[in-house]
Design an enzyme around this catalytic site. Structure first.
Site, mmCIF file in Angstrom:
data_model
loop_
_atom_site.group_PDB
_atom_site.id
_atom_site.type_symbol
_atom_site.label_atom_id
_atom_site.label_comp_id
_atom_site.label_asym_id
_atom_site.label_seq_id
_atom_site.Cartn_x
_atom_site.Cartn_y
_atom_site.Cartn_z
ATOM 1 N N SER A 142 0.854 -1.189 0.000
ATOM 2 C CA SER A 142 0.000 0.000 0.000
ATOM 3 C C SER A 142 0.889 1.237 0.000
ATOM 4 O O SER A 142 2.022 1.194 0.499
ATOM 5 C CB SER A 142 -0.872 0.021 1.263
ATOM 6 O OG SER A 142 -1.545 1.260 1.380
ATOM 7 N N TYR A 155 -1.644 -0.131 10.467
ATOM 8 C CA TYR A 155 -1.824 -0.641 9.086
ATOM 9 C C TYR A 155 -0.581 -0.297 8.251
ATOM 10 O O TYR A 155 -0.073 -1.141 7.501
ATOM 11 C CB TYR A 155 -3.079 -0.023 8.485
ATOM 12 C CG TYR A 155 -3.303 -0.380 7.028
ATOM 13 C CD1 TYR A 155 -3.574 -1.694 6.645
ATOM 14 C CD2 TYR A 155 -3.239 0.604 6.032
ATOM 15 C CE1 TYR A 155 -3.768 -2.022 5.312
ATOM 16 C CE2 TYR A 155 -3.446 0.277 4.702
ATOM 17 C CZ TYR A 155 -3.710 -1.039 4.353
ATOM 18 O OH TYR A 155 -3.902 -1.363 3.023
#
Ligand SMILES: NC(=O)c1ccc[n+]([C@@H]2O[C@H](COP(=O)([O-])OP(=O)(O)OC[C@H]3O[C@@H](n4cnc5c(N)ncnc54)[C@H](OP(=O)(O)O)[C@@H]3O)[C@@H](O)[C@H]2O)c1
Length: 263
Positions: A142, A155
């Site tokens: 990501s 995250y």
């Protein structure tokens, strides 16, 4: 790699980017193995993929965070489909909460799914690829792993781990003719945003810039066919991540300001 008649295993294929990857790989003539927890949705994706390709698409229900289920996957694969040519580690989850408030259960879910199970599955499938001296492993990271924002620290830590792991893996596996592709997307129009922030504040804030999963999936499949090293999208986020390296102090202030922080 030409994907026609190759076997592609996609985790997290019951929706979102994983389902889009299944359709894009099917359109290139691949046989598919689709994994996730929601069996009915997985079977629907498999049926649509078969309709696109006329090839095999097997659905395997699995909770990747459960080590015993992960251990059972390889024997099932060997019995059902034989060797996997392309492994796409796509399953992932994020919860956007302040670092000091994130409940232990969510912390473990992120780390177990996004990091530990990705590494464990890669070891299992990677060994079978190493024996055959061929294969491609795609890890969905990501932009968060490069450009962390407030409320995404855990995250982002998980995705930074995916990026670092992929970089090491790539060097180790190159002599074995196994390619490693890391994909670092910005926001994508999937259920991810609602799970990360059930108020939908985040989903609404990024709606204008969120990537289309079908377009991204096609780009990833082309990346597999061309043995690319990394895919980063959208490019302005990648540029911002690069600039951050040069002026991290200024970047911290900018990224945390309402101008950039959408969480
Ligand atoms: N959407 C974004 O904004 C965004 C941005 C950057 C990167 N990413 C990354 O892109 C990847 C795909 O995300 P997405 O946007 O497509 O999210 P999504 O729509 O929420 O899909 C996540 C997939 O993971 C599966 N999954 C969740 N927990 C699982 C478990 N314990 N075991 C097995 N499968 C599990 C889900 O299926 P079941 O619930 O059926 O198990 C689902 O198929 C993730 O790695 C995510 O971190 C997403």
């Amino acid at each position: 790699m030409n994907l026609t008649n190759k076997t592609v295993l996609i985790t997290g294929a019951s929706g979102g980017l994983g389902a889009a990857l299944a359709y894009a790989a099917a359109a290139r003539g691949a046989n598919l193995v689709l994994c996730a927890r929601r069996g009915e949705r997985l079977r629907q994706v498999a049926a649509r993929a078969r309709a696109i390709s006329g090839k095999r698409a097997d659905a395997i229900r699995i909770d990747l965070t459960q080590p015993d289920q992960l251990d059972r996957l390889l024997p099932i694969l060997q019995q059902k489909v034989g060797a996997v040519d392309v492994l796409i580690n796509n399953a992932g989850v994020g919860y956007f909460e302040n670092a000091l408030d994130l409940p232990d259960e969510k912390l473990r879910q992120i780390m177990r799914l996004d990091v530990v199970s990705l590494i464990q599955l890669t070891q299992k499938i990677g060994l079978t690829m190493a024996a055959l001296r061929r294969g491609t492993i795609v890890n969905i990271g990501s932009q968060a792993g490069k450009l962390v924002t407030p409320k995404a620290s855990v995250y982002a830590a998980a995705k930074a781990a995916v990026i670092a792991y992929s970089n090491g893996l790539r060097m180790e596996l190159r002599p074995l003719n196994i390619h490693v592709l890391t994909v670092n997307p910005g926001p994508i129009k999937t259920e991810f945003a609602h799970i990360a922030d059930p108020t939908d504040h985040y989903a609404q804030a990024v709606a204008a810039i969120a990537l289309d999963p079908e377009q991204l999936a096609k780009k990833i499949i082309r990346g597999i066919e061309r043995d690319l090293r990394e895919i980063n999208a959208p490019w302005p986020m990648e540029l911002a991540a690069k600039l951050r390296t040069f002026a991290p102090g200024i970047a911290d202030h900018l990224i945390a300001s309402p101008l950039f922080n959408r969480k």
